[in-house]
Design a protein around this motif. Structure first.
Motif, short mmCIF file in Angstrom:
data_model
loop_
_atom_site.label_atom_id
_atom_site.label_comp_id
_atom_site.label_asym_id
_atom_site.label_seq_id
_atom_site.Cartn_x
_atom_site.Cartn_y
_atom_site.Cartn_z
N UNK A 1 0.83 -1.20 0.00
CA UNK A 1 0.00 0.00 0.00
C UNK A 1 0.87 1.25 0.00
N UNK A 2 1.90 1.25 0.81
CA UNK A 2 2.80 2.41 0.86
C UNK A 2 3.51 2.62 -0.48
N UNK A 3 3.90 1.53 -1.13
CA UNK A 3 4.55 1.63 -2.44
C UNK A 3 3.58 2.21 -3.47
N UNK A 4 2.36 1.70 -3.50
CA UNK A 4 1.38 2.20 -4.46
C UNK A 4 1.08 3.68 -4.21
N UNK A 5 0.97 4.05 -2.97
CA UNK A 5 0.69 5.45 -2.63
C UNK A 5 1.82 6.36 -3.12
N UNK A 6 3.05 5.90 -2.98
CA UNK A 6 4.19 6.73 -3.40
C UNK A 6 4.28 6.87 -4.91
N UNK A 7 3.66 5.94 -5.65
CA UNK A 7 3.74 5.94 -7.12
C UNK A 7 2.43 6.32 -7.80
N UNK A 8 1.42 6.69 -7.02
CA UNK A 8 0.08 6.90 -7.56
C UNK A 8 0.02 7.90 -8.71
N UNK A 9 0.86 8.93 -8.70
CA UNK A 9 0.82 9.95 -9.75
C UNK A 9 1.12 9.37 -11.13
N UNK A 10 1.78 8.21 -11.18
CA UNK A 10 2.07 7.55 -12.46
C UNK A 10 0.81 6.98 -13.09
N UNK A 11 -0.19 6.64 -12.27
CA UNK A 11 -1.35 5.89 -12.76
C UNK A 11 -2.68 6.61 -12.61
N UNK A 12 -2.73 7.60 -11.74
CA UNK A 12 -4.00 8.24 -11.43
C UNK A 12 -3.97 9.72 -11.80
N UNK A 13 -5.13 10.23 -12.16
CA UNK A 13 -5.27 11.66 -12.46
C UNK A 13 -5.97 12.37 -11.31
N UNK A 14 -5.69 11.93 -10.10
CA UNK A 14 -6.23 12.52 -8.89
C UNK A 14 -6.91 11.47 -8.03
N UNK A 15 -6.86 11.69 -6.71
CA UNK A 15 -7.52 10.77 -5.79
C UNK A 15 -7.81 11.48 -4.47
N UNK A 16 -8.69 10.88 -3.70
CA UNK A 16 -8.90 11.25 -2.31
C UNK A 16 -9.39 10.03 -1.56
N UNK A 17 -9.19 10.05 -0.25
CA UNK A 17 -9.56 8.94 0.61
C UNK A 17 -10.46 9.49 1.72
N UNK A 18 -11.53 8.77 2.00
CA UNK A 18 -12.43 9.13 3.09
C UNK A 18 -12.45 7.96 4.08
N UNK A 19 -12.04 8.22 5.32
CA UNK A 19 -12.10 7.22 6.38
C UNK A 19 -13.28 7.61 7.26
N UNK A 20 -14.17 6.65 7.51
CA UNK A 20 -15.37 6.96 8.29
C UNK A 20 -15.68 5.84 9.28
N UNK A 21 -16.26 6.24 10.40
CA UNK A 21 -16.80 5.27 11.33
C UNK A 21 -18.28 5.11 11.00
N UNK A 22 -18.69 3.89 10.77
CA UNK A 22 -20.07 3.61 10.39
C UNK A 22 -20.89 3.47 11.67
N UNK A 23 -21.90 4.30 11.79
CA UNK A 23 -22.74 4.27 12.99
C UNK A 23 -23.81 3.21 12.92
N UNK A 24 -24.36 3.00 11.74
CA UNK A 24 -25.36 1.96 11.58
C UNK A 24 -25.45 1.54 10.13
N UNK A 25 -25.94 0.35 9.97
CA UNK A 25 -26.18 -0.20 8.63
C UNK A 25 -27.50 -0.96 8.71
N UNK A 26 -28.40 -0.75 7.76
CA UNK A 26 -29.66 -1.45 7.77
C UNK A 26 -30.22 -1.53 6.37
N UNK A 27 -31.20 -2.36 6.18
CA UNK A 27 -31.87 -2.53 4.89
C UNK A 27 -32.89 -3.65 5.00
N UNK A 28 -33.35 -4.11 3.87
CA UNK A 28 -34.37 -5.16 3.87
C UNK A 28 -33.78 -6.56 3.75
#
Length: 106
Positions: free
Chosen positions: A69-96
């Protein structure tokens, strides 16, 4: 539960990108605390989202600190035209019950 959402705009992929991408996915799926993942694309915006779900922040940090993961992150500009990461704590999950998470643990 925690989620890590990797949102990116694809650039030019090469063999090294595919190797690291596959390695990171395998590391994630074999990390204790991995719960599953989902992938979404927005073709109009050219964006891709990979969302990984984790039992704990500690489990998520195992992937973040992994050498591949650290290697890919250091080289990301070679393969991606931009990125962002969102880390979240999930409070609930529900559905049918008609939808389940992709790639749940075995």
């Amino acid at each position: 539960m925690f989620s890590s959402t990797f949102i990116f705009k694809a650039g030019q992929y090469d063999d090294e990108f595919h190797r690291l991408d596959q390695q990171i996915a395998e590391v994630a799926r074999t990390t204790p605390g991995y719960l599953g993942e989902e992938t979404w694309e927005n073709p109009g915006a050219g964006l891709i989202q990979n969302i990984y779900y984790w039992e704990s922040e500690e489990a998520l940090l195992q992937l973040i600190k992994h050498p591949a993961h650290l290697e890919a992150k250091s080289k990301q500009a070679r393969w991606l035209d931009g990125y962002r990461v969102v880390i979240a704590q999930v409070l609930r999950e529900y559905g049918d019950g008609g939808l389940t998470m992709q790639n749940p643990p075995a």
